[in-house]
Motif scaffolding. Structure first.
Motif, PDB file in Angstrom:
ATOM      1  N   VAL A  79       3.742 -28.282   9.629  1.00  0.00           N
ATOM      2  CA  VAL A  79       4.524 -27.143   9.166  1.00  0.00           C
ATOM      3  C   VAL A  79       5.897 -27.652   8.727  1.00  0.00           C
ATOM      4  CG1 VAL A  79       5.541 -24.921   9.766  1.00  0.00           C
ATOM      5  CG2 VAL A  79       3.308 -25.582  10.710  1.00  0.00           C
ATOM      6  N   GLY A  80       6.119 -27.700   7.421  1.00  0.00           N
ATOM      7  CA  GLY A  80       7.394 -28.146   6.884  1.00  0.00           C
ATOM      8  C   GLY A  80       7.283 -29.483   6.178  1.00  0.00           C
ATOM      9  N   ALA A  81       7.564 -29.494   4.872  1.00  0.00           N
ATOM     10  CA  ALA A  81       7.520 -30.729   4.087  1.00  0.00           C
ATOM     11  C   ALA A  81       8.929 -31.251   3.865  1.00  0.00           C
ATOM     12  CB  ALA A  81       6.824 -30.496   2.747  1.00  0.00           C
ATOM     13  N   GLY A  82       9.713 -31.301   4.954  1.00  0.00           N
ATOM     14  CA  GLY A  82      11.058 -31.838   4.878  1.00  0.00           C
ATOM     15  C   GLY A  82      11.070 -33.327   5.163  1.00  0.00           C
ATOM     16  N   SER A  83      12.204 -33.819   5.634  1.00  0.00           N
ATOM     17  CA  SER A  83      12.361 -35.255   5.844  1.00  0.00           C
ATOM     18  C   SER A  83      11.302 -35.806   6.789  1.00  0.00           C
ATOM     19  CB  SER A  83      13.762 -35.539   6.397  1.00  0.00           C
ATOM     20  OG  SER A  83      14.751 -35.119   5.488  1.00  0.00           O
ATOM     21  N   ALA A  84      11.026 -35.099   7.882  1.00  0.00           N
ATOM     22  CA  ALA A  84      10.027 -35.563   8.837  1.00  0.00           C
ATOM     23  C   ALA A  84       8.610 -35.291   8.353  1.00  0.00           C
ATOM     24  CB  ALA A  84      10.254 -34.905  10.196  1.00  0.00           C
ATOM     25  N   GLY A  85       8.370 -34.087   7.832  1.00  0.00           N
ATOM     26  CA  GLY A  85       7.017 -33.719   7.415  1.00  0.00           C
ATOM     27  C   GLY A  85       6.462 -34.615   6.327  1.00  0.00           C
ATOM     28  N   CYS A  86       7.300 -35.050   5.398  1.00  0.00           N
ATOM     29  CA  CYS A  86       6.846 -35.939   4.328  1.00  0.00           C
ATOM     30  C   CYS A  86       6.413 -37.290   4.882  1.00  0.00           C
ATOM     31  CB  CYS A  86       7.956 -36.135   3.295  1.00  0.00           C
ATOM     32  SG  CYS A  86       8.297 -34.690   2.270  1.00  0.00           S
ATOM     33  N   VAL A  87       7.163 -37.799   5.843  1.00  0.00           N
ATOM     34  CA  VAL A  87       6.799 -39.070   6.480  1.00  0.00           C
ATOM     35  C   VAL A  87       5.460 -38.933   7.190  1.00  0.00           C
ATOM     36  CG1 VAL A  87       7.468 -40.771   8.220  1.00  0.00           C
ATOM     37  CG2 VAL A  87       9.217 -39.731   6.762  1.00  0.00           C
ATOM     38  N   LEU A  88       5.304 -37.876   7.970  1.00  0.00           N
ATOM     39  CA  LEU A  88       4.065 -37.666   8.723  1.00  0.00           C
ATOM     40  C   LEU A  88       2.868 -37.532   7.790  1.00  0.00           C
ATOM     41  CD1 LEU A  88       5.543 -35.118  11.254  1.00  0.00           C
ATOM     42  CD2 LEU A  88       4.596 -37.340  11.886  1.00  0.00           C
ATOM     43  N   ALA A  89       3.047 -36.784   6.700  1.00  0.00           N
ATOM     44  CA  ALA A  89       1.943 -36.587   5.766  1.00  0.00           C
ATOM     45  C   ALA A  89       1.483 -37.911   5.179  1.00  0.00           C
ATOM     46  CB  ALA A  89       2.367 -35.628   4.652  1.00  0.00           C
ATOM     47  N   ASN A  90       2.430 -38.777   4.857  1.00  0.00           N
ATOM     48  CA  ASN A  90       2.087 -40.087   4.296  1.00  0.00           C
ATOM     49  C   ASN A  90       1.384 -40.951   5.327  1.00  0.00           C
ATOM     50  OD1 ASN A  90       2.557 -43.029   3.839  1.00  0.00           O
ATOM     51  ND2 ASN A  90       3.493 -42.308   1.937  1.00  0.00           N
ATOM     52  N   ARG A  91       2.004 -41.104   6.476  1.00  0.00           N
ATOM     53  CA  ARG A  91       1.480 -42.051   7.460  1.00  0.00           C
ATOM     54  C   ARG A  91       0.142 -41.592   8.050  1.00  0.00           C
ATOM     55  NH1 ARG A  91       4.058 -46.444   5.799  1.00  0.00           N
ATOM     56  NH2 ARG A  91       6.266 -46.521   6.376  1.00  0.00           N
ATOM     57  N   LEU A  92      -0.028 -40.303   8.291  1.00  0.00           N
ATOM     58  CA  LEU A  92      -1.278 -39.834   8.896  1.00  0.00           C
ATOM     59  C   LEU A  92      -2.438 -39.915   7.914  1.00  0.00           C
ATOM     60  CD1 LEU A  92      -0.157 -36.740  11.017  1.00  0.00           C
ATOM     61  CD2 LEU A  92      -0.401 -39.132  11.710  1.00  0.00           C
ATOM     62  N   THR A  93      -2.187 -39.677   6.637  1.00  0.00           N
ATOM     63  CA  THR A  93      -3.281 -39.732   5.653  1.00  0.00           C
ATOM     64  C   THR A  93      -3.575 -41.139   5.175  1.00  0.00           C
ATOM     65  OG1 THR A  93      -1.743 -39.249   3.839  1.00  0.00           O
ATOM     66  CG2 THR A  93      -2.902 -37.379   4.838  1.00  0.00           C
ATOM     67  N   ALA A  94      -2.761 -42.112   5.602  1.00  0.00           N
ATOM     68  CA  ALA A  94      -3.090 -43.502   5.280  1.00  0.00           C
ATOM     69  C   ALA A  94      -4.422 -43.896   5.928  1.00  0.00           C
ATOM     70  CB  ALA A  94      -1.974 -44.428   5.745  1.00  0.00           C
ATOM     71  N   ASP A  95      -4.756 -43.210   7.010  1.00  0.00           N
ATOM     72  CA  ASP A  95      -6.079 -43.341   7.618  1.00  0.00           C
ATOM     73  C   ASP A  95      -6.961 -42.274   6.981  1.00  0.00           C
ATOM     74  OD1 ASP A  95      -8.377 -43.224   9.193  1.00  0.00           O
ATOM     75  OD2 ASP A  95      -7.303 -43.614  11.066  1.00  0.00           O
ATOM     76  N   HIS A  96      -7.943 -42.688   6.196  1.00  0.00           N
ATOM     77  CA  HIS A  96      -8.749 -41.741   5.414  1.00  0.00           C
ATOM     78  C   HIS A  96      -9.562 -40.792   6.281  1.00  0.00           C
ATOM     79  CE1 HIS A  96     -11.729 -44.913   6.324  1.00  0.00           C
ATOM     80  NE2 HIS A  96     -12.630 -43.954   6.185  1.00  0.00           N
TER      81      HIS A  96
END
Length: 540
Positions: free
Chosen positions: A10-27
């Motif tokens: 919830v939230g595509a801010g400074s933290a959410g963008c990082v989480l989205a990238n790192r978590l989806t690096a695992d397919h």
């Protein structure tokens, strides 16, 4: 049909963008990222100096107002917060500061084991792409571009740096390196003349992944909780109310204002207050929304006897030239922040570490219309600002929802200057400003002190001026405090919400105490570390 994901952020801010990238690096991980705002593909977001345009732009900004503050002489405080992909990293002043290593050792000593400097420093190097003098202390291959501006800042900054050294403050070429103490040009999150927000650095490179779904203009109403476990979210999008399920976790990364708001809307907060608002309490967590902290600053304005950035940004013909230069070369003043120099210093030798942040901006906009901060409406005379903010305020505030309606702005009470020590810190800060202005390096370029003016001189007058003119430096944090003790915190040192399963909070709201300086860098570091913890738990 309710769609299911492994993680909902919830939230595509400074933290959410990082989480989205790192978590989806695992397919294997399917991730839904929900953002209440829209796209960051806007000219005035991309152009670094354009944050003067987005400062009051409600299309990309929550534009919060605090309640009337006694410590601010009955004034409210304006709080810009990003409502757009990238969050506040898309509309901030881009100054990059890691914080003082002692700040994190303080965290570790405050019921947050494992959060000392030695544990967090590797994550700063991991996330950085340092564009300056090579150093083994700085990261070089990370997603986030951090640029040295020493060759591009306005010539007037040299007078400030000279004055600081004349006053006994040392010059520091890299306050994010071996030592924080000293003055110098500010480092900014810019890459090739464009803003390097968390969206540009982390989210955009991941948006092509099939396991990442990004939904903008999605306002979360509440987290769905079943048998003390977060099972999904309910949100508004496209005129409809929708639900999504989370098989593993719901991660709240909505920022220091909106994360506690989402928790309270979901029934997580002070039970009696929630009942009064008609919200059935799921978890009595009175610390939600408490421990609110922010940096408070004050500027002194000086008319100059030689050209400043006002002289370049004000004339229409100069605006055309600067615009053409930027479009052709991605250089010039439009590619910088207006906070061009500053530093971290001790207001007196008895301090164990820097307690003041200094700001030097070679422009002013006192004559701009109220409620605007346009980069093209700077003052029609040469002038500059010299500012200060204490690094570690002791005052604490709180915030709370007003109703079950997620569109209602929360009640925000920062508690500025409610602790007398903070007033005295500000007083020592403004004395330092006056001392710097009296040094030959600056006095030779000063025609007059415009604000507050030399008539304000005694300690009582200076204190009164502080209460009347001090303003937020826009670093709110702490409202979902991290710690091991559930009676004093909201999440544990691994970001899990105390008393619930399948739910974490990751953003500035978890800070136990505000770090020294601008907080965007520390927020991204926190999200990098959270990503590692979440992935490690997933693999287990």
């Amino acid at each position: 049909m309710t769609e299911a994901f492994d993680y909902i952020i919830v939230g595509a801010g400074s933290a959410g963008c990082v989480l989205a990238n790192r978590l989806t690096a695992d397919h294997r991980n399917r991730v839904l990222l929900l953002e209440a705002g829209g796209s960051d593909a806007r000219f005035w977001i991309t152009v670094p100096i354009g944050y003067g345009k987005t400062f009051y732009d409600r299309r990309v900004n929550w534009s919060y107002e605090t309640e009337i503050e006694p410590g601010l002489a009955g004034r409210s405080s304006y709080w810009p917060r990003g409502k757009v992909l990238g969050g506040s990293s898309s509309i901030n002043a881009m100054v990059y500061v890691r914080g003082n290593p002692a700040d994190y050792d303080d965290w570790a000593a405050m019921d947050c084991a494992g959060w000392g400097w030695s544990e967090v420093e590797p994550y700063f190097r991991k996330m950085e792409s340092w564009r300056g003098e090579p150093s083994e202390l700085r990261g070089s291959n990370g997603p986030l571009s951090v640029s040295d501006t020493s060759r591009e800042i306005h010539p007037l900054c040299d007078h400030y740096l000279q004055a600081a050294q004349e006053a006994g403050l040392k010059r520091n070429p890299d306050y994010n390196g071996a030592s924080m103490e000293g003055v110098g040009p500010y480092q900014i999150t810019v890459r090739d003349g464009r803003r390097a927000s968390a969206s540009q650095a982390y989210l955009r490179p991941a948006m092509g992944r099939k396991n990442l779904t990004v939904v903008t203009n999605a306002l979360v109403e509440k987290v769905l909780i079943e048998e003390q476990r977060a099972s999904g979210v309910r949100y508004r999008h496209g005129g409809r109310v929708r639900e999504a399920r989370a098989n593993v976790e719901v991660i709240i990364s909505a920022g220091a204002v909106n994360s506690p708001q989402v928790l309270q809307l979901s029934g997580i907060g002070e039970a009696e207050k929630l009942r009064d608002l008609g919200i059935p309490p799921i978890l009595d967590a009175p610390q939600v929304g408490k421990n609110l902290q922010d940096h408070l600053g004050i500027d002194y304005h000086y008319r100059a006897n030689r050209p400043t950035l006002n002289s370049q940004l004000r004339p229409w013909w100069s605006q055309l030239l600067l615009g053409a230069r930027y479009l052709l070369t991605r250089g010039g003043p439009l590619a910088l922040s207006v906070n061009q120099a500053g530093g971290f210093v001790r207001s007196d030798a008895g301090r164990s570490r820097p307690n003041m942040q200094l700001y030097f901006s070679p422009l002013t906009f006192d004559t701009a219309p109220t409620g605007t901060r346009p980069v093209t409406r700077v003052d029609p005379y040469p002038a500059f600002r010299l500012g200060v903010s204490p690094c570690r305020p002791l005052s604490r505030g709180w915030l709370s929802i007003r109703s079950p309606d997620p569109t209602d702005a929360p009640e925000i009470r920062p508690g500025y200057l409610s602790v007398e020590e903070d007033v005295e810190e500000m007083l020592s800060g403004v004395r330092l400003i006056r001392r710097l202005a009296a040094m030959p390096g600056l006095s030779e370029v000063i025609a007059e002190e415009m604000q507050p003016g030399p008539i304000v001189s005694g300690d009582d007058q200076l204190r009164e001026d502080i209460h009347k003119r001090a303003w937020s430096v826009f670093h709110p944090c702490g409202t979902c405090r991290m710690g091991s003790d559930p009676s004093r915190s909201v999440v544990d040192p691994s970001f899990r919400v105390h008393g619930l399963r399948g739910m974490r909070v990751v953003d500035a709201s978890v800070f136990p105490t505000v770090t020294s300086g601008n907080i965007n860098g520390p927020v991204i570091m926190v999200a990098e570390r959270a990503s590692n913890m979440i992935l490690a738990d997933r693999n287990r």
